[in-house]
Design a protein around this motif. Structure first.
Motif, mmCIF file in Angstrom:
data_model
loop_
_atom_site.group_PDB
_atom_site.id
_atom_site.type_symbol
_atom_site.label_atom_id
_atom_site.label_comp_id
_atom_site.label_asym_id
_atom_site.label_seq_id
_atom_site.Cartn_x
_atom_site.Cartn_y
_atom_site.Cartn_z
ATOM 1 N N SER A 140 0.816 -1.208 0.000
ATOM 2 C CA SER A 140 0.000 0.000 0.000
ATOM 3 C C SER A 140 0.843 1.247 0.000
ATOM 4 O O SER A 140 0.477 2.271 -0.563
ATOM 5 C CB SER A 140 -0.926 0.012 1.225
ATOM 6 O OG SER A 140 -0.160 0.013 2.414
ATOM 7 N N GLU A 158 0.940 4.353 -3.111
ATOM 8 C CA GLU A 158 0.390 5.650 -2.727
ATOM 9 C C GLU A 158 1.277 6.757 -3.248
ATOM 10 O O GLU A 158 2.474 6.809 -2.970
ATOM 11 C CB GLU A 158 0.295 5.725 -1.211
ATOM 12 C CG GLU A 158 -0.290 7.006 -0.703
ATOM 13 C CD GLU A 158 -1.740 7.183 -1.125
ATOM 14 O OE1 GLU A 158 -2.189 8.334 -1.172
ATOM 15 O OE2 GLU A 158 -2.395 6.175 -1.409
ATOM 16 N N GLY A 174 -8.166 9.110 3.127
ATOM 17 C CA GLY A 174 -7.516 7.825 3.344
ATOM 18 C C GLY A 174 -6.060 7.927 3.717
ATOM 19 O O GLY A 174 -5.447 6.919 4.098
ATOM 20 N N GLN A 175 -5.462 9.109 3.593
ATOM 21 C CA GLN A 175 -4.055 9.288 3.940
ATOM 22 C C GLN A 175 -3.798 8.947 5.407
ATOM 23 O O GLN A 175 -2.806 8.296 5.729
ATOM 24 C CB GLN A 175 -3.631 10.736 3.662
ATOM 25 C CG GLN A 175 -3.532 11.089 2.198
ATOM 26 C CD GLN A 175 -2.288 10.505 1.557
ATOM 27 O OE1 GLN A 175 -1.175 10.759 2.005
ATOM 28 N NE2 GLN A 175 -2.479 9.702 0.538
ATOM 29 N N VAL A 176 -4.673 9.383 6.285
ATOM 30 C CA VAL A 176 -4.505 9.101 7.713
ATOM 31 C C VAL A 176 -4.659 7.614 7.972
ATOM 32 O O VAL A 176 -3.893 7.018 8.743
ATOM 33 C CB VAL A 176 -5.524 9.914 8.539
ATOM 34 C CG1 VAL A 176 -5.443 9.538 10.010
ATOM 35 C CG2 VAL A 176 -5.282 11.409 8.355
ATOM 36 N N ARG A 177 -5.637 6.991 7.334
ATOM 37 C CA ARG A 177 -5.839 5.551 7.520
ATOM 38 C C ARG A 177 -4.625 4.770 7.043
ATOM 39 O O ARG A 177 -4.180 3.828 7.708
ATOM 40 C CB ARG A 177 -7.085 5.102 6.759
ATOM 41 C CG ARG A 177 -7.353 3.595 6.848
ATOM 42 C CD ARG A 177 -8.602 3.229 6.076
ATOM 43 N NE ARG A 177 -8.538 3.657 4.697
ATOM 44 C CZ ARG A 177 -7.876 2.983 3.738
ATOM 45 N NH1 ARG A 177 -7.223 1.863 4.035
ATOM 46 N NH2 ARG A 177 -7.866 3.438 2.502
ATOM 47 N N LEU A 178 -4.064 5.144 5.891
ATOM 48 C CA LEU A 178 -2.871 4.478 5.388
ATOM 49 C C LEU A 178 -1.692 4.653 6.343
ATOM 50 O O LEU A 178 -0.903 3.736 6.556
ATOM 51 C CB LEU A 178 -2.509 5.027 4.009
ATOM 52 C CG LEU A 178 -3.396 4.589 2.840
ATOM 53 C CD1 LEU A 178 -3.027 5.366 1.589
ATOM 54 C CD2 LEU A 178 -3.257 3.087 2.600
ATOM 55 N N VAL A 238 -1.797 5.141 9.621
ATOM 56 C CA VAL A 238 -2.004 4.328 10.821
ATOM 57 C C VAL A 238 -1.743 2.853 10.514
ATOM 58 O O VAL A 238 -1.092 2.147 11.290
ATOM 59 C CB VAL A 238 -3.431 4.532 11.365
ATOM 60 C CG1 VAL A 238 -3.703 3.561 12.516
ATOM 61 C CG2 VAL A 238 -3.627 5.971 11.824
ATOM 62 N N THR A 239 -2.242 2.386 9.363
ATOM 63 C CA THR A 239 -2.034 0.988 8.980
ATOM 64 C C THR A 239 -0.562 0.685 8.777
ATOM 65 O O THR A 239 -0.055 -0.364 9.205
ATOM 66 C CB THR A 239 -2.805 0.678 7.689
ATOM 67 O OG1 THR A 239 -4.190 0.975 7.887
ATOM 68 C CG2 THR A 239 -2.647 -0.785 7.304
ATOM 69 N N ARG A 249 0.044 12.548 5.560
ATOM 70 C CA ARG A 249 0.461 11.167 5.840
ATOM 71 C C ARG A 249 1.689 11.128 6.746
ATOM 72 O O ARG A 249 1.765 10.326 7.685
ATOM 73 C CB ARG A 249 0.744 10.440 4.532
ATOM 74 C CG ARG A 249 1.147 8.980 4.735
ATOM 75 C CD ARG A 249 1.099 8.209 3.452
ATOM 76 N NE ARG A 249 1.397 6.799 3.681
ATOM 77 C CZ ARG A 249 1.284 5.880 2.740
ATOM 78 N NH1 ARG A 249 0.878 6.200 1.532
ATOM 79 N NH2 ARG A 249 1.576 4.618 3.015
ATOM 80 N N THR A 280 0.665 9.155 15.266
ATOM 81 C CA THR A 280 0.308 7.795 15.683
ATOM 82 C C THR A 280 1.306 7.262 16.696
ATOM 83 O O THR A 280 0.927 6.682 17.720
ATOM 84 C CB THR A 280 0.251 6.864 14.461
ATOM 85 O OG1 THR A 280 -0.764 7.315 13.566
ATOM 86 C CG2 THR A 280 -0.062 5.434 14.889
#
Length: 286
Positions: free
Chosen positions: A48, A52, A61-65, A67-68, A183, A190
């Motif tokens: 991922s 990106e 989705g930048q924040v979700r990526l 964190v993941t 990001r 995080t």
């Protein structure tokens, strides 16, 4: 090469703080090394992360990526944070001091040393010199961290403050140079949120752990050892780690517990001489 140099510097620091502590920590060492290995395995860019790019920089989705991408490394940071919180609770300080250290200092290994300095009421000059020596490696981190993607004075200030070993390692891949500000900052936030939470949890629960339990202070040593070992395996460069070990042994043999400054001085001189020789050889080839 920057990673190996930094890990070699960390190796000298590991030798220093390991010499200052009582080594009775077999089970704790194994536990934290295993957790640190899990964290360091995540430093390779994921699928991922490689897909990106900056065109979608402003998508939610930048924040979700972020964190993941950070989660595996966070799993290795949490036990170290809990260990630090427990140490604060056992040092005689109020539990909330752990949260203050984690929020304001946010420097991992330095926080472990600050416990002893604060409880011993060390002079500010000693605290300042210790902070400089322990965090000097961050000067090299700036060479590859994508700060050019972090726009705005407030964002740059926080990103500089929150530039930890883990955040640096996750943002040094070539594709990270095009990541968005959102990001990059989300990765750093995080780590800090999880660090503050785990430290606070350890401080609140520290009273439940008897004083007979040993080895918690070895968490940071184990973490740096794993980083150094993995860096050597990845780069397969022999002279730099050997020079780091030789510098540490020389400093310990000549100066004992005051080995840190001499060892880092010798190792830095080695790196400068090595760079000058390789540069001179390159000029001759041209």
């Amino acid at each position: 090469m920057e990673l190996l140099n930094n890990c070699a510097i960390n190796g000298i620091y590991v030798t220093y703080i390991a010499h200052r502590d009582t080594v009775e920590h077999g089970l704790a060492i194994l536990a934290y090394i295993n957790l640190s290995i899990i964290a360091h395995m995540s430093l390779a860019p994921s699928a991922s992360a490689t897909t990106e790019q900056s065109p979608g920089a402003h998508q939610p989705g930048q924040v979700r990526l972020a964190v993941t991408h950070s989660l595996p490394a966070v799993l290795g940071v949490i036990p170290m944070g809990v260990a630090f919180g427990v140490l604060v609770a056992h040092s005689g300080l109020e539990w909330w001091w752990a949260t203050v250290f984690a929020t304001v200092v946010f420097a991992g290994s330095l926080e472990f040393l600050l416990i002893g300095l604060v409880t011993a009421m060390a002079p500010l000059t000693q605290v300042a010199v210790t902070a400089l020596l322990v965090n000097f490696r961050h000067v090299f981190y700036a060479l590859s961290f994508p700060m050019h993607q972090v726009h705005g004075p407030l964002a740059k200030t926080y990103s500089t403050f929150a530039l930890t070993d883990e955040a640096w390692a996750l943002t040094t891949a070539p594709e990270a140079q095009s990541w968005s500000r959102r990001r990059i900052l989300a990765i750093q936030v995080t780590f800090q949120v999880n660090w503050v939470a785990s430290v606070t949890l350890g401080a609140l629960g520290g009273g439940l752990i008897p004083d007979s339990v040993v080895g918690l202070e070895f968490a940071v040593i184990a973490f740096f050892l794993v980083l150094a070992i993995d860096a050597v395996r990845a780069t397969r460069s022999v002279p730099i780690p050997l020079a780091a070990v030789a510098s540490a042994l020389m400093g310990h043999g000549l100066f004992g517990t005051q080995m840190l400054v001499p060892a880092l001085t010798v190792f830095t001189a080695f790196l400068l001489i090595r760079y000058a020789l390789r540069r001179g050889k390159g000029d001759q080839d041209v």
